[in-house]
Design a protein around this motif. Structure first.
Motif, short mmCIF file in Angstrom:
data_model
loop_
_atom_site.label_atom_id
_atom_site.label_comp_id
_atom_site.label_asym_id
_atom_site.label_seq_id
_atom_site.Cartn_x
_atom_site.Cartn_y
_atom_site.Cartn_z
N UNK A 27 0.81 -1.22 0.00
CA UNK A 27 0.00 0.00 0.00
C UNK A 27 0.84 1.27 0.00
N UNK A 28 1.91 1.29 0.80
CA UNK A 28 2.70 2.53 0.92
C UNK A 28 3.29 2.96 -0.42
N UNK A 29 3.84 1.98 -1.16
CA UNK A 29 4.40 2.31 -2.47
C UNK A 29 3.36 2.83 -3.44
N UNK A 30 2.17 2.22 -3.41
CA UNK A 30 1.07 2.66 -4.29
C UNK A 30 0.64 4.07 -3.93
N UNK A 31 0.50 4.34 -2.63
CA UNK A 31 0.09 5.68 -2.18
C UNK A 31 1.10 6.73 -2.64
N UNK A 32 2.39 6.46 -2.42
CA UNK A 32 3.42 7.42 -2.82
C UNK A 32 3.39 7.65 -4.32
N UNK A 33 3.23 6.58 -5.09
CA UNK A 33 3.21 6.73 -6.54
C UNK A 33 2.08 7.65 -6.98
N UNK A 34 0.88 7.43 -6.48
CA UNK A 34 -0.26 8.23 -6.93
C UNK A 34 -0.17 9.67 -6.44
N UNK A 35 0.42 9.88 -5.27
CA UNK A 35 0.61 11.26 -4.82
C UNK A 35 1.58 11.99 -5.75
N UNK A 36 2.71 11.32 -6.06
CA UNK A 36 3.72 11.94 -6.92
C UNK A 36 3.17 12.16 -8.33
N UNK A 37 2.44 11.18 -8.86
CA UNK A 37 2.00 11.24 -10.26
C UNK A 37 0.79 12.14 -10.48
N UNK A 38 -0.15 12.18 -9.51
CA UNK A 38 -1.43 12.82 -9.79
C UNK A 38 -1.83 13.89 -8.78
N UNK A 39 -0.93 14.29 -7.88
CA UNK A 39 -1.26 15.34 -6.90
C UNK A 39 -1.69 16.60 -7.64
N UNK A 40 -2.80 17.21 -7.20
CA UNK A 40 -3.37 18.34 -7.93
C UNK A 40 -2.67 19.66 -7.64
N UNK A 41 -1.79 19.65 -6.64
CA UNK A 41 -1.06 20.87 -6.34
C UNK A 41 0.09 21.07 -7.31
N UNK A 42 1.11 21.78 -6.86
CA UNK A 42 2.27 22.05 -7.70
C UNK A 42 2.96 20.74 -8.09
N UNK A 43 3.23 20.59 -9.37
CA UNK A 43 3.83 19.35 -9.85
C UNK A 43 5.26 19.21 -9.34
#
Length: 264
Positions: A27-43
């Motif tokens: 889960x932790x790796x998946x969470x980090x990936x989606x935060x890095x890839x799709x976070x709506x704030x500053x890329x």
């Protein structure tokens, strides 16, 4: 789903441990990936990601060197220290993870220097090279060290700016290896870590066992965390080392382990 279907016993006797393992490894790796890839704030820019990795791997390298000299780490984990031989783990779970992470930092640092990367990363890259080399050695792990050497050689030889320097470094290292090979062979590190044919042979047998297990249940696999249980069910032909010694080891091939436990 695999945990619920195949690991009911583990869930009844160790729910917290099972869920913690699932969170840490999946889960932790998946969470980090989606935060890095799709976070709506500053890329997150490539430079910011590289800076973060360089800082983190440099810190791991420094702690690895300190542990090598003192035998102490933050978690007081001495499970990788045997007979006075210290294999550093810094803050991670084992020397292999630490070595791989430090090696990642070394290759990024070398890439920044060889390809004239962003100026704000160059000093950090130099620091990483200085602390990373002894930090990587302190883990005494064959895979990460060999992988880092191969990737570093590619960086040096493929870079237009550093090709001649890289060729000189690679040639010098090869000559030094030939000249000092008798001393290297006589060292305790070589005997304890690199001249370990027994555990290599055991892993080769385990890989053959993995293929057999995957053939028996190719689609859904044998279930979550099942490898060390089902490896005993495969008949193995005679080997050059005792089968009991082979089965004491766990899988060292992540891809085959996933294939055994979860199938295609």
């Amino acid at each position: 789903g695999s945990i619920v279907i195949t690991a009911s016993g583990e869930l009844k006797t160790g729910t917290v441990g099972t869920l913690r393992s699932f969170y840490q490894t999946v889960a932790l790796g998946v969470i980090i990936y989606y935060v890095v890839a799709f976070w709506r704030g500053r890329a997150l820019s490539v430079v910011r990601v590289c800076r973060l990795l360089l800082v983190a791997s440099a810190l791991q390298a420094v702690m690895s060197v300190i542990e090598w000299g003192t035998g102490r780490n933050l978690w007081h984990d001495t499970s990788w220290q045997q007979g006075g031989d210290v294999r550093s783990i810094a803050t991670l779970g084992n020397p292999d993870s630490t070595g791989a992470f430090i090696g990642l930092g070394l290759v990024i640092a070398l890439s920044v220097i060889c390809w004239a990367g962003p100026s704000e990363l160059r000093r950090l890259a130099i620091v990483m090279l200085i602390v990373g080399l002894p930090g990587l050695y302190a883990t005494k792990t064959r895979g990460p060290i060999i992988a880092t050497l191969i990737a570093a050689s590619a960086c040096l030889l493929l870079s237009p700016r550093a090709r001649l320097i890289g060729l000189g470094i690679v040639t010098s290292c090869a000559l030094a290896l030939v000249m000092f090979w008798p001393q290297i062979q006589a060292s305790s590190v070589y005997h304890n870590r690199f001249d370990q044919q027994g555990n290599v042979q055991a892993r080769v047998v385990l890989q053959a066992i993995s293929i057999r297990l995957a053939e028996e249940r190719p689609l859904l696999g044998w279930g979550y965390n099942s490898f060390d249980r089902v490896k005993y069910t495969v008949p193995v032909a005679s080997t050059s080392i005792p089968l009991s010694q082979v089965l004491q080891s766990t899988s060292h091939d992540t891809f085959r382990t996933i294939l055994v436990e979860f199938g295609a």
